[in-house]
Scaffold this active site. Sequence first.
Site, PDB file in Angstrom:
ATOM      1  N   LYS A 168       0.874  -1.178   0.000  1.00  0.00           N
ATOM      2  CA  LYS A 168       0.000   0.000   0.000  1.00  0.00           C
ATOM      3  C   LYS A 168       0.907   1.223   0.000  1.00  0.00           C
ATOM      4  O   LYS A 168       1.930   1.228   0.696  1.00  0.00           O
ATOM      5  CB  LYS A 168      -0.852  -0.012   1.266  1.00  0.00           C
ATOM      6  CG  LYS A 168      -1.852   1.123   1.405  1.00  0.00           C
ATOM      7  CD  LYS A 168      -2.527   1.042   2.789  1.00  0.00           C
ATOM      8  CE  LYS A 168      -3.617   2.084   2.972  1.00  0.00           C
ATOM      9  NZ  LYS A 168      -4.003   2.186   4.408  1.00  0.00           N
TER      10      LYS A 168
ATOM     11  N   HIS B  39      -6.226   1.574  14.670  1.00  0.00           N
ATOM     12  CA  HIS B  39      -6.568   0.221  14.220  1.00  0.00           C
ATOM     13  C   HIS B  39      -5.388  -0.706  14.485  1.00  0.00           C
ATOM     14  O   HIS B  39      -4.267  -0.250  14.696  1.00  0.00           O
ATOM     15  CB  HIS B  39      -6.880   0.205  12.713  1.00  0.00           C
ATOM     16  CG  HIS B  39      -5.677   0.515  11.872  1.00  0.00           C
ATOM     17  ND1 HIS B  39      -5.178   1.789  11.729  1.00  0.00           N
ATOM     18  CD2 HIS B  39      -4.843  -0.287  11.154  1.00  0.00           C
ATOM     19  CE1 HIS B  39      -4.101   1.769  10.965  1.00  0.00           C
ATOM     20  NE2 HIS B  39      -3.864   0.515  10.610  1.00  0.00           N
TER      21      HIS B  39
ATOM     22  N   ASP C 212      -3.504  -3.951  12.372  1.00  0.00           N
ATOM     23  CA  ASP C 212      -3.516  -4.474  11.002  1.00  0.00           C
ATOM     24  C   ASP C 212      -4.051  -5.909  11.015  1.00  0.00           C
ATOM     25  O   ASP C 212      -3.815  -6.664  11.943  1.00  0.00           O
ATOM     26  CB  ASP C 212      -2.099  -4.438  10.397  1.00  0.00           C
ATOM     27  CG  ASP C 212      -1.621  -3.011  10.114  1.00  0.00           C
ATOM     28  OD1 ASP C 212      -2.441  -2.075  10.205  1.00  0.00           O
ATOM     29  OD2 ASP C 212      -0.429  -2.848   9.799  1.00  0.00           O
TER      30      ASP C 212
ATOM     31  N   HIS D 104      -2.425   1.377  16.324  1.00  0.00           N
ATOM     32  CA  HIS D 104      -1.690   2.529  15.807  1.00  0.00           C
ATOM     33  C   HIS D 104      -2.590   3.427  14.973  1.00  0.00           C
ATOM     34  O   HIS D 104      -3.697   3.030  14.594  1.00  0.00           O
ATOM     35  CB  HIS D 104      -0.472   2.059  14.987  1.00  0.00           C
ATOM     36  CG  HIS D 104      -0.814   1.147  13.831  1.00  0.00           C
ATOM     37  ND1 HIS D 104      -1.165  -0.178  13.995  1.00  0.00           N
ATOM     38  CD2 HIS D 104      -0.877   1.377  12.497  1.00  0.00           C
ATOM     39  CE1 HIS D 104      -1.413  -0.720  12.813  1.00  0.00           C
ATOM     40  NE2 HIS D 104      -1.251   0.209  11.885  1.00  0.00           N
TER      41      HIS D 104
HETATM   42  C1  OGA Z   1      -1.876   1.554   7.529  1.00  0.00           C
HETATM   43  C2  OGA Z   1      -1.143   2.354   8.538  1.00  0.00           C
HETATM   44  C3  OGA Z   1       0.470   4.035   9.105  1.00  0.00           C
HETATM   45  C4  OGA Z   1       1.373   5.013   8.477  1.00  0.00           C
HETATM   46  O1  OGA Z   1      -1.908   1.976   6.359  1.00  0.00           O
HETATM   47  O2  OGA Z   1      -2.408   0.485   7.920  1.00  0.00           O
HETATM   48  O3  OGA Z   1      -1.263   2.054   9.690  1.00  0.00           O
HETATM   49  O4  OGA Z   1       2.386   5.328   9.116  1.00  0.00           O
HETATM   50  N1  OGA Z   1      -0.344   3.353   8.139  1.00  0.00           N
HETATM   51  O5  OGA Z   1       1.121   5.463   7.371  1.00  0.00           O
HETATM   52 NI    NI Z   2      -1.916  -0.010   9.912  1.00  0.00          NI
END
Ligand code: OGA
Ligand code: NI
Length: 335
Positions: free
Chosen positions: A202, A221, A223, A277
């Site tokens: 992502k 959330h 993961d 986080h």
């Molecule tokens: C996610 C996430 C955190 C970030 O995309 O699941 O927690 O530091 N990203 O971008």
């Molecule tokens: Ni995340």
Amino acid sequence: MEVERVQAVASALMTAETIPADFIRPEQERPAITTYQGPAPDIPTIDLSLPDRESVVRAVAQACEEWGIFQVVNHGIPTELISRLQAAGKHFFDLPQEEKEAYAKPPGSQSIEGYGTRVSKEVNGKRMWNDHLFHKVWPPSSVNYRFWPTNPPNYREVNEEYTKYMREVADKLFLCLSLGLGLEETAVKEAIGGEELEYNLKINYYPPCPRPDLALGVAAHTDLSTITILVPNDVPGLQVLKDGRWIDAKYIPNALIVHVGDQIEILSNGRYKAVLHRSTVNKENARMSWPVFLEPPEEWVVGPLPQLLSPESPPKYKAKKFKDYMYCKLNKLPQ
Ligand code: OGA
Ligand code: NI
């Protein structure tokens, strides 16, 4: 355009002093109110190149038990490759909107792949200050190049090269997770899909935000993944909940940030903790991050490892197919 992109909302607000109400978080979630201000411990940092394997295993296990997150340095991924990965992703998000839309997640698609913007499912749900691009990078049979940008032209080469190195780091981490539980080296990796394990990349793009005190890039959330291996850019924003306090992750150039996800918490029967986080946003600069979510195939059943169970240590989680776990979590149903 089908979906309103946050990047477009942000550009229209360049000189504004406010943001639309659907991005304003309730007080108990606002970063300005809830970020811990006192002296706080740092997320553990682990040097993966140390020759003493036992001490690396111990450090990884301890970080997973106490934090559910750690930073890895000397991981073997060349610095120059990380810079090229970041430049390629930034190049994509800097393209004109129409060019990005060619990669949009098709309406009604069951897959997460594509250029997307979350529209909240909750009744009183607030929007997140984030656009993203999702595509699988491994195994080759799961890859759909339809969602890989062709601009910049080196996007594919760079992402494939990064994946190759990152898989080696992942294997080292799974080995440490296994040994840390007192199991055989291969126990954890085999239990989460072995060579069928899927790597979902992502790219998060958090545009500059006129009111970073009121919005969140991603809300709190854990993961869904086994582990998530993330590279950030140099704009801080990741926060983790530790002992009831939201703590900022320190930016360490070229470090990888490893999150324990739900599947490893389940597999370890709660010994390793999935980390809660969230991500904050920045007034002047776009924040970006490149998490890779390592996930079992959809039909794969994950449950507490039998080797860890006994009458004194009964299972704390149900064994279920990864796709059923995902369905319940995404629809906020009990597991
Ligand atoms: C996610 C996430 C955190 C970030 O995309 O699941 O927690 O530091 N990203 O971008
Ligand atoms: Ni995340």
